[in-house]
Design a protein around this motif. Structure first.
Motif, PDB file in Angstrom:
ATOM      1  N   ILE A 158       0.891  -1.295  -0.015  1.00 49.04           N
ATOM      2  CA  ILE A 158      -0.196  -0.304  -0.242  1.00 49.04           C
ATOM      3  C   ILE A 158       1.070   1.618  -0.302  1.00 49.04           C
ATOM      4  CG2 ILE A 158      -1.919   0.996   1.557  1.00 49.04           C
ATOM      5  CD1 ILE A 158      -2.681  -1.526   2.702  1.00 49.04           C
ATOM      6  N   ILE A 159       0.980   2.234  -0.274  1.00 47.48           N
ATOM      7  CA  ILE A 159       0.819   3.474  -1.033  1.00 47.48           C
ATOM      8  C   ILE A 159       0.430   4.432   0.139  1.00 47.48           C
ATOM      9  CG2 ILE A 159       2.160   5.647  -2.391  1.00 47.48           C
ATOM     10  CD1 ILE A 159       3.061   3.621  -4.376  1.00 47.48           C
ATOM     11  N   ILE A 160       0.825   5.408   0.613  1.00 46.08           N
ATOM     12  CA  ILE A 160       0.477   6.280   1.431  1.00 46.08           C
ATOM     13  C   ILE A 160       0.721   7.994   1.384  1.00 46.08           C
ATOM     14  CG2 ILE A 160      -0.899   7.189   3.906  1.00 46.08           C
ATOM     15  CD1 ILE A 160      -1.933   5.081   4.398  1.00 46.08           C
ATOM     16  N   SER A 161      -0.439   8.496   1.126  1.00 45.79           N
ATOM     17  CA  SER A 161       0.335  10.249   0.959  1.00 45.79           C
ATOM     18  C   SER A 161      -0.642  10.797   1.793  1.00 45.79           C
ATOM     19  CB  SER A 161       0.740   9.886  -0.850  1.00 45.79           C
ATOM     20  OG  SER A 161       1.140  11.663  -1.349  1.00 45.79           O
ATOM     21  N   SER A 162       0.426  11.601   2.449  1.00 51.68           N
ATOM     22  CA  SER A 162      -0.100  13.538   2.344  1.00 51.68           C
ATOM     23  C   SER A 162       1.066  13.756   3.457  1.00 51.68           C
ATOM     24  CB  SER A 162      -1.556  12.629   4.142  1.00 51.68           C
ATOM     25  OG  SER A 162      -1.483  14.192   4.587  1.00 51.68           O
ATOM     26  N   GLU A 163       1.487  15.638   2.711  1.00 50.68           N
ATOM     27  CA  GLU A 163       2.565  16.118   4.119  1.00 50.68           C
ATOM     28  C   GLU A 163       1.751  16.714   5.551  1.00 50.68           C
ATOM     29  OE1 GLU A 163       0.397  18.106   0.576  1.00 50.68           O
ATOM     30  OE2 GLU A 163       0.662  17.119   0.930  1.00 50.68           O
ATOM     31  N   ALA A 164       0.547  16.283   5.716  1.00 51.92           N
ATOM     32  CA  ALA A 164      -0.065  16.816   7.291  1.00 51.92           C
ATOM     33  C   ALA A 164       0.568  16.254   7.806  1.00 51.92           C
ATOM     34  CB  ALA A 164      -1.698  16.421   7.155  1.00 51.92           C
ATOM     35  N   PHE A 165       0.909  14.182   7.556  1.00 50.34           N
ATOM     36  CA  PHE A 165       1.991  13.514   8.185  1.00 50.34           C
ATOM     37  C   PHE A 165       3.534  14.480   8.791  1.00 50.34           C
ATOM     38  CE2 PHE A 165      -0.536  10.453   6.317  1.00 50.34           C
ATOM     39  CZ  PHE A 165      -1.128   9.094   7.320  1.00 50.34           C
ATOM     40  N   PHE A 166       3.834  14.755   8.438  1.00 58.87           N
ATOM     41  CA  PHE A 166       5.228  15.874   8.741  1.00 58.87           C
ATOM     42  C   PHE A 166       5.160  16.575   9.944  1.00 58.87           C
ATOM     43  CE2 PHE A 166       8.926  18.492   7.124  1.00 58.87           C
ATOM     44  CZ  PHE A 166       9.656  17.957   7.251  1.00 58.87           C
ATOM     45  N   ARG A 167       3.788  17.571  10.355  1.00 60.30           N
ATOM     46  CA  ARG A 167       3.475  18.013  11.019  1.00 60.30           C
ATOM     47  C   ARG A 167       3.690  16.357  12.720  1.00 60.30           C
ATOM     48  NH1 ARG A 167       3.158  23.653  11.756  1.00 60.30           N
ATOM     49  NH2 ARG A 167       3.404  24.873   9.745  1.00 60.30           N
ATOM     50  N   TYR A 168       3.598  15.674  12.287  1.00 57.95           N
ATOM     51  CA  TYR A 168       3.603  14.676  13.626  1.00 57.95           C
ATOM     52  C   TYR A 168       4.235  14.657  14.855  1.00 57.95           C
ATOM     53  CZ  TYR A 168      -0.543  11.518  11.860  1.00 57.95           C
ATOM     54  OH  TYR A 168      -1.524  11.228  11.259  1.00 57.95           O
ATOM     55  N   GLY A 169       4.009  14.795  15.473  1.00 55.83           N
ATOM     56  CA  GLY A 169       4.713  14.810  16.806  1.00 55.83           C
ATOM     57  C   GLY A 169       4.863  13.300  17.171  1.00 55.83           C
ATOM     58  N   THR A 170       5.800  12.952  18.663  1.00 56.65           N
ATOM     59  CA  THR A 170       5.867  11.421  18.705  1.00 56.65           C
ATOM     60  C   THR A 170       4.408  11.032  19.650  1.00 56.65           C
ATOM     61  OG1 THR A 170       7.830  12.330  20.037  1.00 56.65           O
ATOM     62  CG2 THR A 170       7.167  10.281  20.916  1.00 56.65           C
ATOM     63  N   ASN A 171       3.625  11.374  19.690  1.00 59.41           N
ATOM     64  CA  ASN A 171       2.637  11.282  20.327  1.00 59.41           C
ATOM     65  C   ASN A 171       1.584  10.315  19.274  1.00 59.41           C
ATOM     66  OD1 ASN A 171       2.640  11.649  23.206  1.00 59.41           O
ATOM     67  ND2 ASN A 171       1.731  13.543  22.823  1.00 59.41           N
ATOM     68  N   GLU A 172       1.455  11.585  18.215  1.00 60.45           N
ATOM     69  CA  GLU A 172       0.522  10.840  16.193  1.00 60.45           C
ATOM     70  C   GLU A 172       1.900   9.252  16.138  1.00 60.45           C
ATOM     71  OE1 GLU A 172      -0.681  14.846  18.320  1.00 60.45           O
ATOM     72  OE2 GLU A 172       1.430  14.260  17.738  1.00 60.45           O
ATOM     73  N   ILE A 173       2.890   9.409  15.631  1.00 59.41           N
ATOM     74  CA  ILE A 173       3.740   8.505  15.639  1.00 59.41           C
ATOM     75  C   ILE A 173       3.774   7.302  16.019  1.00 59.41           C
ATOM     76  CG2 ILE A 173       5.577   8.157  15.542  1.00 59.41           C
ATOM     77  CD1 ILE A 173       6.784  10.786  14.492  1.00 59.41           C
ATOM     78  N   PHE A 174       3.685   7.635  17.456  1.00 62.85           N
ATOM     79  CA  PHE A 174       3.247   6.260  18.323  1.00 62.85           C
ATOM     80  C   PHE A 174       2.263   5.342  18.219  1.00 62.85           C
ATOM     81  CE2 PHE A 174       7.769   6.868  20.421  1.00 62.85           C
ATOM     82  CZ  PHE A 174       7.993   6.083  20.284  1.00 62.85           C
ATOM     83  N   LYS A 175       1.204   6.170  17.333  1.00 57.76           N
ATOM     84  CA  LYS A 175      -0.655   5.927  17.588  1.00 57.76           C
ATOM     85  C   LYS A 175       0.171   5.294  16.334  1.00 57.76           C
ATOM     86  CE  LYS A 175      -3.232   9.417  19.113  1.00 57.76           C
ATOM     87  NZ  LYS A 175      -3.509  10.732  19.554  1.00 57.76           N
ATOM     88  N   LEU A 176       0.443   5.384  15.123  1.00 62.11           N
ATOM     89  CA  LEU A 176       0.694   5.336  13.875  1.00 62.11           C
ATOM     90  C   LEU A 176       1.056   3.882  13.741  1.00 62.11           C
ATOM     91  CD1 LEU A 176      -0.280   5.637  10.883  1.00 62.11           C
ATOM     92  CD2 LEU A 176       1.965   6.602  10.595  1.00 62.11           C
ATOM     93  N   LYS A 177       2.519   3.854  15.130  1.00 58.99           N
ATOM     94  CA  LYS A 177       3.101   2.734  14.805  1.00 58.99           C
ATOM     95  C   LYS A 177       2.396   0.857  15.818  1.00 58.99           C
ATOM     96  CE  LYS A 177       6.715   0.299  17.731  1.00 58.99           C
ATOM     97  NZ  LYS A 177       7.619   0.338  18.849  1.00 58.99           N
ATOM     98  N   GLU A 178       0.611   1.702  17.107  1.00 63.85           N
ATOM     99  CA  GLU A 178       0.359   1.039  17.232  1.00 63.85           C
ATOM    100  C   GLU A 178      -0.874   0.301  16.314  1.00 63.85           C
ATOM    101  OE1 GLU A 178      -2.917   0.716  20.908  1.00 63.85           O
ATOM    102  OE2 GLU A 178      -1.286   1.766  21.224  1.00 63.85           O
ATOM    103  N   LEU A 179      -1.020   1.603  15.544  1.00 67.84           N
ATOM    104  CA  LEU A 179      -2.234   1.147  14.095  1.00 67.84           C
ATOM    105  C   LEU A 179      -1.693   0.471  13.292  1.00 67.84           C
ATOM    106  CD1 LEU A 179      -4.874   2.061  13.722  1.00 67.84           C
ATOM    107  CD2 LEU A 179      -3.677   3.628  12.111  1.00 67.84           C
ATOM    108  N   LEU A 180      -0.510   0.045  12.886  1.00 65.68           N
ATOM    109  CA  LEU A 180      -0.064  -0.634  11.885  1.00 65.68           C
ATOM    110  C   LEU A 180       1.521  -1.352  12.111  1.00 65.68           C
ATOM    111  CD1 LEU A 180       0.813   2.702   9.454  1.00 65.68           C
ATOM    112  CD2 LEU A 180      -1.651   1.265   9.498  1.00 65.68           C
ATOM    113  N   ALA A 181       0.784  -2.331  13.539  1.00 64.04           N
ATOM    114  CA  ALA A 181       1.371  -3.594  13.853  1.00 64.04           C
ATOM    115  C   ALA A 181       1.908  -4.379  13.166  1.00 64.04           C
ATOM    116  CB  ALA A 181       1.396  -3.614  14.989  1.00 64.04           C
TER     117      ALA A 181
END
Length: 311
Positions: free
Chosen positions: A83-106
């Motif tokens: 899968i390819i996902i693209s959004s420059e809104a991810f660039f503003r993520y901080g630590t909390n959002e990145i770890f949420k993403l890690k859990e979601l995409l485990a």
């Protein structure tokens, strides 16, 4: 384990052109084992902004469940394709959002691609675009001070590297040659045969005349819809003035010097990465232009005002 390729921007690095091409090429990509999913693509774009907004509480008010959220995407059957996902809104993520993403995409291998543009050019392009959309009305000098943390790419990349495999490409390397071939090469993915329309001119920044015209129209109409903005910008598309930029070579140099050490450390992490273009100061003559005396602009404002009253 299947792979999610996550393109996080940064903004003003041909993201709209890349997203448009990926969206146009969904069938071709699928034939080569890749999916650019429709779930999470916000209206009037080709980007997965809705997915980025969903995990970032600062943007919860922008989430539109009708276009699909993470649950819709992850529950879909993509027949074992990456899968390819693209959004420059991810660039503003901080630590909390990145770890949420890690859990979601485990259950997935995640490969992140960040495309970076030399900081001074990024600031010029992003400032003029935000002015175009009425999202920042202050002076350029104020804007570059407010954006220092975002322009410090090392800090952004280190946050993502703490969790995911991160690949970095320079904007120059993508736009030198075939944009989409270079994009996939940066991911280390072999994709070919994409045929895309309008991969170069989307989402361009706006020059001084159009910006002044927009500000004048805002005073007359109080609020400009997206349609109104487009109509006014189109008036100057082929005859606009240069972008608003640094006042002097010294101001530009002082701004870049803030990131000298950070960029050097980026080079240590990614030896192949560099901003290849030479730093040059291009003095921009401030245009003598008064929207009040522009008869065509006045006609457009009058027409827009009538349309608003009749709607």
């Amino acid at each position: 384990m299947k792979t999610i390729y996550l393109h996080i921007g940064s903004p003003k690095t041909a993201t709209s052109a890349i997203q448009s091409c990926l969206h146009q090429s969904q069938e071709i990509l699928s034939d080569q084992g890749l999916v650019y999913p429709s779930q999470g693509i916000t209206k009037r774009t080709a980007a997965h902004h809705n997915l980025a907004y969903e995990l970032d509480k600062r943007y919860h008010h922008k989430v539109d469940s009708s276009v699909g959220c993470w649950s819709d995407l992850l529950s879909s059957d993509f027949e074992g394709k990456d899968i390819i996902i693209s959004s420059e809104a991810f660039f503003r993520y901080g630590t909390n959002e990145i770890f949420k993403l890690k859990e979601l995409l485990a259950d997935y291998k995640v490969v992140v691609l960040a495309v970076l543009r030399r900081q001074d050019k990024y600031m010029i392009s992003s400032y003029n675009q935000l002015r175009r959309f009425g999202k920042f009305n202050g002076e350029f000098s104020k804007y570059i001070k407010s954006m220092k943390s975002v322009a410090d790419y090392l800090n952004v990349i280190l946050l993502w590297r703490a969790v995911f495999d991160v690949k970095v490409a320079s904007f120059d390397s993508l736009t030198s040659g075939n944009l989409m071939d270079n994009f996939f090469n940066s991911f280390g993915v072999d994709v070919h045969g994409l045929k895309c329309d309008d991969t170069g001119g989307r989402n361009q920044s706006t020059g001084q005349k159009a910006l002044r015209a927009l500000k004048y129209a805002e005073l007359k109409l109080e609020h400009l819809t997206e349609y109104s903005r487009v109509k006014i910008i189109d008036l100057y598309r082929d005859n606009d003035s240069p972008l608003i930029t640094f006042e002097s070579a010294q101001e530009q140099s002082d701004f870049l010097n803030q990131f000298e050490e950070s960029n050097r450390r980026m080079k240590l992490l990614y030896p192949e990465f560099e901003f290849s273009d030479e730093v040059r100061f291009s003095e921009v003559r401030k245009v003598e232009y008064s929207p009040r005396h522009d008869l065509e602009l006045k006609r457009i404002i009058t027409r827009l005002s009538r349309q608003r009253r009749s709607s």
